[in-house]
Design an enzyme around this catalytic site. Structure first.
Site, PDB file in Angstrom:
ATOM      1  N   GLU A  60       0.810  -1.220   0.000  1.00 24.41           N
ATOM      2  CA  GLU A  60       0.000   0.000   0.000  1.00 24.41           C
ATOM      3  C   GLU A  60       0.845   1.273   0.000  1.00 24.41           C
ATOM      4  O   GLU A  60       0.585   2.180  -0.807  1.00 24.41           O
ATOM      5  CB  GLU A  60      -0.990  -0.005   1.163  1.00 24.41           C
ATOM      6  CG  GLU A  60      -2.139  -0.994   1.006  1.00 24.41           C
ATOM      7  CD  GLU A  60      -1.799  -2.406   1.429  1.00 24.41           C
ATOM      8  OE1 GLU A  60      -0.657  -2.627   1.879  1.00 24.41           O
ATOM      9  OE2 GLU A  60      -2.658  -3.305   1.318  1.00 24.41           O
ATOM     10  N   HIS A 129     -10.741  -4.083  10.120  1.00 25.04           N
ATOM     11  CA  HIS A 129     -11.411  -4.078   8.809  1.00 25.04           C
ATOM     12  C   HIS A 129     -12.783  -3.414   8.880  1.00 25.04           C
ATOM     13  O   HIS A 129     -13.674  -3.751   8.101  1.00 25.04           O
ATOM     14  CB  HIS A 129     -11.576  -5.507   8.270  1.00 25.04           C
ATOM     15  CG  HIS A 129     -10.365  -6.045   7.557  1.00 25.04           C
ATOM     16  ND1 HIS A 129      -9.151  -6.183   8.170  1.00 25.04           N
ATOM     17  CD2 HIS A 129     -10.171  -6.453   6.275  1.00 25.04           C
ATOM     18  CE1 HIS A 129      -8.275  -6.684   7.305  1.00 25.04           C
ATOM     19  NE2 HIS A 129      -8.865  -6.851   6.142  1.00 25.04           N
TER      20      HIS A 129
HETATM   21  C1  LIG Z   1      -2.212  -4.454   4.582  1.00 27.44           C
HETATM   22  C2  LIG Z   1      -3.230  -5.335   3.963  1.00 27.44           C
HETATM   23  N1  LIG Z   1      -3.416  -5.280   2.633  1.00 27.44           N
HETATM   24  C3  LIG Z   1      -4.334  -6.072   2.053  1.00 27.44           C
HETATM   25  C4  LIG Z   1      -5.093  -6.921   2.797  1.00 27.44           C
HETATM   26  C5  LIG Z   1      -6.143  -7.808   2.123  1.00 27.44           C
HETATM   27  N2  LIG Z   1      -5.644  -9.175   2.105  1.00 27.44           N
HETATM   28  C6  LIG Z   1      -5.970 -10.062   3.047  1.00 27.44           C
HETATM   29  S1  LIG Z   1      -5.188 -11.529   2.854  1.00 27.44           S
HETATM   30  C7  LIG Z   1      -4.412 -10.979   1.460  1.00 27.44           C
HETATM   31  C8  LIG Z   1      -3.495 -11.890   0.706  1.00 27.44           C
HETATM   32  C9  LIG Z   1      -2.360 -12.326   1.560  1.00 27.44           C
HETATM   33  O1  LIG Z   1      -1.571 -13.209   0.855  1.00 27.44           O
HETATM   34  P1  LIG Z   1      -0.486 -14.055   1.617  1.00 27.44           P
HETATM   35  O2  LIG Z   1       0.329 -13.147   2.469  1.00 27.44           O
HETATM   36  O3  LIG Z   1       0.241 -14.870   0.627  1.00 27.44           O
HETATM   37  O4  LIG Z   1      -1.310 -14.961   2.630  1.00 27.44           O
HETATM   38  P2  LIG Z   1      -2.329 -16.123   2.273  1.00 27.44           P
HETATM   39  O5  LIG Z   1      -3.690 -15.520   2.259  1.00 27.44           O
HETATM   40  O6  LIG Z   1      -1.944 -16.710   0.962  1.00 27.44           O
HETATM   41  O7  LIG Z   1      -2.177 -17.094   3.390  1.00 27.44           O
HETATM   42  C10 LIG Z   1      -4.765  -9.670   1.169  1.00 27.44           C
HETATM   43  C11 LIG Z   1      -4.274  -8.901   0.030  1.00 27.44           C
HETATM   44  C12 LIG Z   1      -4.885  -6.926   4.186  1.00 27.44           C
HETATM   45  N3  LIG Z   1      -5.618  -7.680   5.003  1.00 27.44           N
HETATM   46  N4  LIG Z   1      -3.934  -6.147   4.736  1.00 27.44           N
END
Ligand SMILES: Cc1ncc(C[n+]2csc(CCOP(=O)(O)OP(=O)(O)O)c2C)c(N)n1
Ligand SMILES: Cc1ncc(C[n+]2csc(CCOP(=O)(O)OP(=O)(O)O)c2C)c(N)n1
Ligand SMILES: [Mg+2]
Ligand SMILES: [Mg+2]
Lengths: 331, 333, 331, 333
Positions: A60, A129
């Site tokens: 971000e 959230h």
């Molecule tokens: C700072 C932030 N940006 C975006 C999100 C939305 N979001 C939640 S999970 C996710 C993907 C995360 O991917 P990863 O770190 O690979 O974890 P996974 O879900 O694959 O376990 C996103 C973009 C968030 N919760 N926090």
């Protein structure tokens, strides 16, 4: 008139503007094929391609920074910030950079970007959230802040935001994405700094922002049944704020409440209430009362979450107090 | 200068312009320092003296359409990217004729018309801006390249890693130029930076280079190559430039013994000065005589002094300007 | 009583607490040998060593995050944030993490940390080094916010902050570091949520925060010469806010102004003014008027910067208006 | 399982506990998913199914004093670090007996008494917390180690680079465990990550490892080694664990064809399932019979169902709790 959802209204606004102006692009997480988790942007990548609807890494601060630089150099970026709570991550690029560049450069550089994000609790998403953080950006000179309360406003304000030459933050209420409202087929824009009087009334003015406009309208309905006539005003943009429309109303009704979903303390409602008091004091028959979200992190449990935000019943009860002159110990 | 010896074909004009630009930076800083010491300058400022070959070597490889982003130590970049003394001194003194109408001051000084997107008082704060400018060029089909200047200390900002990732993914025409002067304010950067800077860039698949930041020809040669490659879409790149700041962190940082030795300062100033060494090379190579160089230096000095006098006498902005430029004007519909 | 500078008062508070409690450590940029650019912490590293006075890389989000984790696991960190403007960089760790951890964990985890930073313009440092951003953190539930207005308060509030089990943000006015005030040799603490009545008066209440306390006191002095008696109140902490002391005063004087160095719009003064209006409305003879910094990024030029912040003359002029009943078009 | 074959000496109890913990996670998730599908769970949740060997392999190498930080996909870490079903389901349903008294829900679930410093709904948000816990241990002279779990997508957060730098400089006892399941929500992480993850850690002078995250013994063996080394002050470390999530990004992510194929999912589920494969190994090695494993699975299933029933019937917190826990109590003076 046709009715479309708020989600569709935002989508249309962005599509129309992107067709009009090739310098516009949009970036954010999962905006392209996924069309965002709320599916607001579905279909845009098919029309505009991945060059203009850009999926970013989960960075971000980084992509907010890119948007600032792109805006300074001939592009008009729209930044998609998935949850309003992530504003905390982009504050430096937004408030130290985007907001101040035009001023610090003596007007030589400008930063025409739109940051679209959301707000609103009661989705059972807990404290990180569910926040409504518009007060933070409204406090920073150089940022404009729009808060649509319907599909109609969402479209008209988004189009104006995209054409504005200053950075604009636009907060959509994520609980309203599926709410429908009449939206003209023809193009229209909603100018910034012009409040809408959504219901006329004579006994009390209810100023509501975004999600709280529905609450204010519902309260007005209840009050009407009791013979209390409430005027409902939606500022639409809190920066710039259309003080005149609000003051004109309060000078007529002599009473006012301000309802906003941000935390009440040090929140947006305090500014609006203060301006009313400062500038219409001698017309007031009762204190201007604010209603914001409770000053607690948003709890997950439905049993708790629901009582943290203002309700139509709460607003009606307080308005009754004020109109009947029972307000000595209201707050 | 070894690497540059065999480049004698490059024309004299270029060499002399580089020399002159370095002298102009030094001269600007000497005057700025004087303005501070004589209490004529509001606030503080961070001197670029000692690092001239970095800004000049790089900016001489750029066109006016190319962009740079600058730092709190930004006077050097500003001069090197084509700014005039008058508007710079006016800005430094908060006068209406300054590049930012006095609103920016030393930490935001920039001649925007030459592609300088601004100095920045947030360490690392311009890394996103530079990368975004490169994205914009790519999206709009332009060929301009952006150079992002920052210090060794700024590599501790997480923002850099975020934007390097995007720059690498999207092959953006941006060059990250790290002015490694060894210090982050009053701390040796070695004490607060683990591992290797070039490896950090390389981990994102970015080609990384190290160069002697006191050698203007070496810097310029590398910059020419990388700018040309970035223009062709072969970027992004990272350059670590070893350099040194002669003054304190800012003009008020006078007693520096507790974080660096007088000996260290002397060695850099006497043996590694970019202007002295380049001047010596110019005369050695018969490109200019010491008299010609002296003349050039005198002319710059006179220029700078005239600009200072002008700026001191110039007007402050009218107080009505205080709430101008908060928002950019919108075209009438 | 001896007089010491605000700078020395902060230094003493931290040293005394670190002697008392080995779980306290301090981290930030150039805090050790350099003792911070303002030299506030000089000498601490000599006494406590580099294990407890820790120089960090220029990684504000990073070390703010480390402090949160350290605070959750038995340490009591003090974070030194060199300029208040850098708050924008640490907002996520401060507001999404530190502020919410106790609540989100149902009270199981706590985050006893102090973030000390500063505020205040007119140092000719331009828009990114001059902001007073306390409104932003005051809006976030879970954070306490202290704003000392003198060496005496700086010491007493810092000691209380360090002992508090919740995250506390403390704003020092960087223009006051060399201001001296009487400070007892003996240990003392200043409790949070207790305002100080710094001057008694009967015609108008001036509520001032931090730097603006001096401005309010100077205005009161001017007014006194004209026969207007102003009461000056310093809330000391804006979260928690000592509403009662302020309301008691306003119920007596019937008029109030709130003066604060943050930007006026959507700022701290709006909250305090709103509470006064809500809870003492029927005692008011005039609108509660706010005075904050202009809603512009702080300009570098001395000619412009000086007019962006409230002055004693401006406060006195407005107070005169209010007391003489000339306030119909004041604001 | 190759790497672990020669570790038959490790005792049966450990093996069975690991197996059981993996089954408990899967069972918890299956029930959570059912609660969602039957509209009994408020909000959404992110399933850990498929990744069990990561949490269990690592947490089995930790003591109760050791700390972990978790993510939005945190049920697995929570179970693996010693939590009970009852309080977990209560939390998931927002009930007063939940670990967070219903205030946290799925995205903040944690049994704090076992050193779980919390799940986190900000991607990467716990990287500083984990590193700070390690700093705290070092400063207070404790020997506990902290494991920071995060996803591949989270490596795009600049915060990670900032805290790795400090962890490396100060040799903090922290292990960064990247659960590389290939996806960041609805996007293949390859499309949004340049270069190499291990190289990124190594650039800060941090030793980096890759391991098959579906092989609980391989994970556990590496974790044992690194935890022991970190305890001796030889940290920090980075581990990249290749794994896969079986469900959508969250329970509501049903139609996934546009970002990943059914075939891919099938291959992982059928050929690389950590529970099936470890169960087969246990029987092959004669450590347990298939009947014993079935019994164990049934017992866990019954446990989970009982806990679900309990949680469904449990009370919500009283509304008076809404403004409790905003501030931590201060000891009376
Ligand atoms: C700072 C932030 N940006 C975006 C999100 C939305 N979001 C939640 S999970 C996710 C993907 C995360 O991917 P990863 O770190 O690979 O974890 P996974 O879900 O694959 O376990 C996103 C973009 C968030 N919760 N926090
Ligand atoms: C985000 C941020 N943190 C801290 C500072 C204070 N500060 C100004 S310059 C500086 C040191 C920068 O070091 P480096 O990047 O090496 O640049 P140099 O001054 O050596 O040119 C610091 C810490 C700042 N301006 N911005
Ligand atoms: Mg440096
Ligand atoms: Mg992933």
């Amino acid at each position: 008139m046709r009715e479309i959802t708020l989600s569709k209204a935002v989508n249309e606004a962005i599509a129309e503007e992107m067709r009009r102006d090739p310098s516009i692009f949009l970036m954010g997480e999962d905006v392209a094929e996924a069309g965002t988790p709320f599916k607001v942007l579905s279909g845009l990548v098919e029309e505009f391609g991945t060059e203009r609807i850009i999926d970013t890494p989960i960075s971000e601060p980084g992509f907010m920074g890119l948007a600032v630089g792109a805006a300074m150099t001939g592009s008009r970026p729209i930044v998609d910030l998935m949850f309003g709570d992530f504003l905390f991550l982009v504050m430096d690029q937004l408030c130290n950079q985007a907001a101040k560049t035009h001023y610090m450069s003596g007007g030589k550089l400008s930063v025409p970007l739109v940051l679209r994000t959301n707000m609103g609790a009661t989705r059972r998403s807990a404290a990180q959230h569910s926040q409504s953080l518009h007060a933070l950006v409204a406090h920073i000179p150089g940022l404009k802040v729009a808060m649509p309360s319907s599909a109609y406003e969402a479209k008209g304000l988004m189009k104006t935001a995209i054409r504005d030459n200053s950075p604009v933050v636009i907060f959509e209420d994520k609980l309203m994405y599926n709410d429908k409202a009449p939206v003209p087929e023809e193009e229209y824009l909603i100018p910034f700094g012009e409040a809408a009087v959504l219901r006329e009334g004579s006994d009390i003015t209810l100023v509501g922002t975004s999600s709280m406009v529905q609450v204010a309208l519902a309260a007005a309905e209840t009050l009407a049944a009791e013979g209390i006539s409430a005027e409902v005003i939606d500022p639409r943009t809190i920066v710039p704020l259309d003080e005149e429309t609000i003051l004109t109303s309060v000078r007529k009704t002599s009473r006012a409440m301000v309802i906003d979903e941000g935390h009440q303390s040090y929140g947006v409602s305090a500014e609006i209430a203060s301006r009313i008091t400062e500038k219409a004091f001698y017309y007031l028959d009762a204190p201007v009362v604010r209603m914001g979200a409770m000053d607690v992190p948003v709890p997950f449990s439905p049993a708790l979450e629901d009582i943290t935000v203002p309700t139509a019943e709460g607003v009606a009860a307080m308005a009754r107090h004020l109109v009947r002159g029972e307000a000595r110990d209201v707050a | 200068m070894a690497t540059a010896k065999n480049k004698r074909k490059t024309n004299t004009e270029d060499y002399l312009r580089m020399y002159r630009q370095m002298v102009r930076i030094r001269s600007f800083e000497d005057n700025a320092n004087q303005l501070y010491l004589s209490a004529k300058m509001p606030g503080l400022t961070h001197m670029y003296s000692g690092e001239e070959a970095v800004a000049v070597g790089i900016c001489e490889a750029l066109t006016d359409d190319d962009k740079i982003t600058s730092t709190h130590r930004g006077h050097g970049h500003c001069v090197a990217k084509g700014a005039e003394f008058k508007q710079m001194f006016c800005e430094l003194l908060g006068k209406a004729e300054g590049y930012c109408r006095g609103k920016g001051g030393s930490m935001h000084i920039a001649d925007q018309s030459h592609g300088n997107l601004g100095a920045n008082a947030i360490v690392g704060g311009s890394m996103g801006i530079a990368t975004g400018a490169a994205l914009s060029a790519k999206l709009q089909g332009r060929t301009d390249v952006t150079v992002c200047f920052f210090g060794d200390g700024a590599t501790a900002q997480g923002l850099w890693y975020e934007v390097m990732n995007m720059a690498a993914l999207w092959k953006l025409p941006v060059i990250y130029a790290c002015e490694n002067n060894g210090y982050s304010e009053y701390t040796k950067t070695d004490e607060i930076a683990a591992g290797s800077l070039t490896a950090r860039a390389e981990a994102f698949g970015i080609e990384a280079f190290e160069v002697d930041g006191q050698d203007v020809l070496a810097v310029n040669e590398l910059a020419q190559t990388l700018v040309a490659r970035a223009r062709k879409g072969e970027g992004p790149f990272f350059i670590e430039l070893k350099t040194y700041r002669y003054h304190g962190h800012h003009v008020g940082d006078i007693n520096r013994d507790y974080y660096r030795s007088k000996e260290e300062e002397t060695i850099w100033k006497e043996q590694r000065d970019p202007i002295i060494n380049f001047g010596a090379w110019l005369t050695r190579e018969g490109i200019a005589s010491e008299e010609e160089l002296q003349e050039l230096r005198d002319a710059v000095k006179a220029d700078a002094e005239a600009a200072v006098s002008y700026a001191l006498a110039a007007d402050y902005p009218d107080i009505s300007e205080v709430d101008m430029h908060v928002f950019a004007p919108n075209d009438a519909a």
